[in-house]
Design a protein around this motif. Sequence first.
Motif, short mmCIF file in Angstrom:
data_model
loop_
_atom_site.label_atom_id
_atom_site.label_comp_id
_atom_site.label_asym_id
_atom_site.label_seq_id
_atom_site.Cartn_x
_atom_site.Cartn_y
_atom_site.Cartn_z
N UNK A 16 0.84 -1.21 0.00
CA UNK A 16 0.00 0.00 0.00
C UNK A 16 0.87 1.25 0.00
N UNK A 17 0.29 2.36 -0.42
CA UNK A 17 0.85 3.69 -0.25
C UNK A 17 -0.04 4.45 0.72
N UNK A 18 0.56 5.42 1.41
CA UNK A 18 -0.20 6.30 2.29
C UNK A 18 -0.23 7.69 1.65
N UNK A 19 -1.43 8.18 1.32
CA UNK A 19 -1.59 9.49 0.70
C UNK A 19 -1.69 10.54 1.79
N UNK A 20 -0.68 11.39 1.89
CA UNK A 20 -0.64 12.36 3.00
C UNK A 20 -1.64 13.49 2.82
N UNK A 21 -1.83 13.93 1.56
CA UNK A 21 -2.83 14.96 1.28
C UNK A 21 -2.56 16.27 1.99
N UNK A 22 -3.64 16.89 2.47
CA UNK A 22 -3.55 18.18 3.15
C UNK A 22 -3.56 17.96 4.66
N UNK A 23 -2.60 17.17 5.13
CA UNK A 23 -2.59 16.80 6.54
C UNK A 23 -2.38 17.99 7.46
N UNK A 24 -1.66 19.01 6.98
CA UNK A 24 -1.39 20.18 7.81
C UNK A 24 -2.32 21.34 7.51
N UNK A 25 -3.34 21.07 6.69
CA UNK A 25 -4.27 22.13 6.29
C UNK A 25 -5.33 22.30 7.38
N UNK A 26 -5.47 23.50 7.99
CA UNK A 26 -6.47 23.68 9.05
C UNK A 26 -7.90 23.62 8.51
N UNK A 27 -8.78 23.00 9.29
CA UNK A 27 -10.20 22.88 8.93
C UNK A 27 -10.36 22.21 7.55
N UNK A 28 -9.55 21.19 7.30
CA UNK A 28 -9.57 20.54 5.99
C UNK A 28 -10.90 19.86 5.70
N UNK A 29 -11.59 19.38 6.75
CA UNK A 29 -12.85 18.66 6.54
C UNK A 29 -13.89 19.56 5.87
N UNK A 30 -13.86 20.87 6.16
CA UNK A 30 -14.79 21.78 5.49
C UNK A 30 -14.51 21.84 3.99
N UNK A 31 -13.24 21.76 3.65
CA UNK A 31 -12.86 21.77 2.24
C UNK A 31 -13.39 20.53 1.53
N UNK A 32 -13.31 19.37 2.18
CA UNK A 32 -13.78 18.14 1.57
C UNK A 32 -15.30 18.12 1.44
N UNK A 33 -15.99 18.72 2.41
CA UNK A 33 -17.44 18.85 2.29
C UNK A 33 -17.79 19.75 1.11
N UNK A 34 -16.99 20.82 0.93
CA UNK A 34 -17.19 21.70 -0.22
C UNK A 34 -16.96 20.94 -1.53
N UNK A 35 -15.97 20.03 -1.53
CA UNK A 35 -15.72 19.23 -2.73
C UNK A 35 -16.92 18.35 -3.08
N UNK A 36 -17.64 17.89 -2.06
CA UNK A 36 -18.85 17.11 -2.33
C UNK A 36 -19.84 17.94 -3.13
N UNK A 37 -19.99 19.21 -2.75
CA UNK A 37 -20.89 20.12 -3.46
C UNK A 37 -20.38 20.36 -4.88
N UNK A 38 -19.07 20.58 -5.03
CA UNK A 38 -18.49 20.81 -6.35
C UNK A 38 -18.70 19.61 -7.25
N UNK A 39 -18.50 18.42 -6.71
CA UNK A 39 -18.68 17.21 -7.51
C UNK A 39 -20.13 17.03 -7.94
N UNK A 40 -21.06 17.33 -7.03
CA UNK A 40 -22.49 17.21 -7.36
C UNK A 40 -22.85 18.17 -8.49
N UNK A 41 -22.34 19.41 -8.42
CA UNK A 41 -22.60 20.39 -9.47
C UNK A 41 -21.97 19.94 -10.79
N UNK A 42 -20.75 19.43 -10.73
CA UNK A 42 -20.07 18.92 -11.93
C UNK A 42 -20.85 17.77 -12.55
N UNK A 43 -21.31 16.86 -11.71
CA UNK A 43 -22.07 15.71 -12.19
C UNK A 43 -23.36 16.14 -12.88
N UNK A 44 -24.11 17.02 -12.22
CA UNK A 44 -25.39 17.47 -12.77
C UNK A 44 -25.18 18.33 -14.02
N UNK A 45 -24.21 19.25 -13.97
CA UNK A 45 -23.97 20.16 -15.09
C UNK A 45 -23.54 19.43 -16.35
#
Length: 239
Positions: A16-45
């Motif tokens: 396996x590999x471990x994807x570090x991502x935005x581990x030091x990014x503050x309040x990163x979970x809000x960004x990922x929730x925003x990505x859910x919205x972006x993906x939904x808009x992309x999918x529908x559009x």
Amino acid sequence: MQSNSSANVTFVRPATFFISGFSNFPHAKYYYVFLCFVYAVTLLGNSFIMCTIYLARRLHTAKYIAVFNLALSDLCGSSALIPKLIDMFLFEHQLISYEACLMNMFFVFHFMNVQSLTLLALAYDRLVAICFPLRYHAIITKKSMSLLIGSMWMFSMLLFAVLVGLVNRLSFCRSTVVDSYFCDHGPVISLSCNGNSINYLMAYILFGLLICLPVIVITAQCFHYGCFSNERLHPTKAA
């Protein structure tokens, strides 16, 4: 760890590999929730665009074949990246198998490249429409555009299959932490402990050929359109 050996060379491949991502990014979970919205808009559009082109017979033209392909590649590219990213960082599933990592790398880069090449096809469509307006419908046909788009898909798949396939010649005996938010080619091959110069060379060639060249060609065509339009609108000034 899994290992293969041939010709006195031992290839060590992590399970396996471990994807570090935005581990030091503050309040990163809000960004990922925003990505859910972006993906939904992309999918529908993009789904709306593709359905509209498919159902409206007057849009069954060569130009809209390219527009349909652009929406499709954008949808596929977003689907290859965003859901996995959300799963890894919002639900903390940051471990990814070696095979799944290579697949993720291939599809993300392939669909990004298809978008770039499709924009180049649309620029070519506009170039013919402006420079050869009387011959446009003879040059840009549904068959020729379909052939061009199909060739782009096959060309991109072949090149990135080679790029990702070259990763299999690397041995990973150091860290398995990928310093990126997906299985990015550069961070992955930087973890290898044997020669990776061919991998970097291939990456530079593809970057120049598939990313920089289309941008340069499209920019040059836009500049040409501007000059061409000014000369036609103001012939005395051009003279």
